[in-house]
Motif scaffolding. Structure first.
Motif: not given
Length: 317
Positions: A235-240, A174-184
């Motif tokens: 809220e639908l959130t943190k989708m990656g 959950f952390h890594d998938i979202n951190a990757q796209w948000i950070g990119a």
């Protein structure tokens, strides 16, 4: 930092194990050099095998479990170093390899100092694992003896995507998938970090949910959350979705499942906050029934500095 080999999951198992082996061998090489031996980690199995007596190249290959060409290369290096000597067998056609006096000394030093110290270091690495690691390696090796990766891949027929519910073991995904796209695309904001680092307390405990999508051969490739923000609002959130799942329609599969879950929770309203840069995602949201909504923007849009798009679920026409 994005890690493509880890991100590709089981499909890159060989590459990941090779990378792990290289890291382990680099540490062993430093320990060998510190001991003053002119040897490499790949030489150690040959020394260990020949401590029990002379062997042919073929016998060494069999007991070590690597190819004869690879054994031959290592043997050539050890002969040049004066660690091994070749002796002709009785039939005059086969040569057996044996440790020289220098080789015996090197093997003794390795057995009494190097191997125990490296073994203790390895045990420290394995100590915190949830299950014994070496028996699992043995099980993989036995499975490869029964059928190689090539044989298994030839008969594989990947099935469909499947959903998985949140469990603590999936928190890192959950952390890594979202951190990757948000950070990119943007920068992780404090509210991002709080949710990604504490999914149990910030999403699950208040009544929300987190789903994952798993693809055959790739493992977990995507995730999405429903965060409860009011008595009935979600809220639908943190989708990656990982890059490795591109083309599998994993995002659409996951979003449809999350909309169904929101219905079962009585979500009213169901909304999302995003940014116009996420054009492909916005197109998908619209396809599955979300519409742009100024009221949602006014009420919730200040949550993220990057938010300039707010959408409300109206249902598909």
């Amino acid at each position: 930092m994005y890690d493509v080999i880890a991100d590709m999951g089981p499909s890159f198992l060989g590459s990941r194990l090779k990378r792990l082996a290289e890291r382990l061998q680099a540490g062993a090489m430093a320990t060998i050099a510190e001991a003053g031996l002119p040897l490499q980690p790949g030489h150690m199995a040959i020394l260990a095998a020949l401590r029990g007596g002379a062997m042919t190249i073929g016998q060494l290959s069999e007991v070590i479990g690597i190819s004869q060409p690879a054994v031959t290369r290592s043997v050539g290096q050890l002969v040049a170093l004066g660690i091994l000597d070749r002796a002709t067998c009785a039939d005059q056609r086969t040569r057996r390899l044996a440790l020289t006096a220098a080789g015996e000394a090197a093997a003794q030093q390795a057995a009494t100092d190097l191997w125990p110290r490296i073994g203790v270091a390895a045990e420290e690495l394995l100590a915190d694992l949830s299950a014994p690691f070496l028996p699992q390696i043995a099980a993989i090796e036995r499975a490869l003896d029964a059928a190689s990766i090539a044989e298994r891949a030839a008969r594989a027929r990947p099935g469909g995507l499947r959903l998985r519910e949140f469990e603590p073991a999936l928190a890192a995904d959950f952390h890594d998938i979202n951190a990757q796209w948000i950070g990119a695309m943007f920068a992780l904001e404090p509210t991002d970090r709080e949710v990604l680092e504490n999914p149990q307390s910030r999403i699950i405990a208040p009544g929300g949910t987190i789903l994952f999508v798993e693809a055959p051969g790739l493992g977990v490739v995507g995730t999405c959350a429903l965060q409860k923000t009011g008595p009935t609002s979600f809220e639908l959130t943190k989708m990656g979705v990982r890059e490795s799942a591109r083309g599998l329609k994993a995002g659409e599969f996951l979003l449809a499942a999350m909309i169904d879950r929101a219905r079962t929770l009585g979500a009213d309203p169901l909304y999302l906050l995003t940014n116009a840069k996420c054009a492909a995602a916005i197109h998908l949201y619209a396809k599955l029934g979300f519409v742009h909504d100024a009221g949602i923007m006014a009420r919730y849009g200040t949550r993220y500095a990057r938010c300039n798009v707010a959408m409300l679920y109206r249902g598909q026409p």
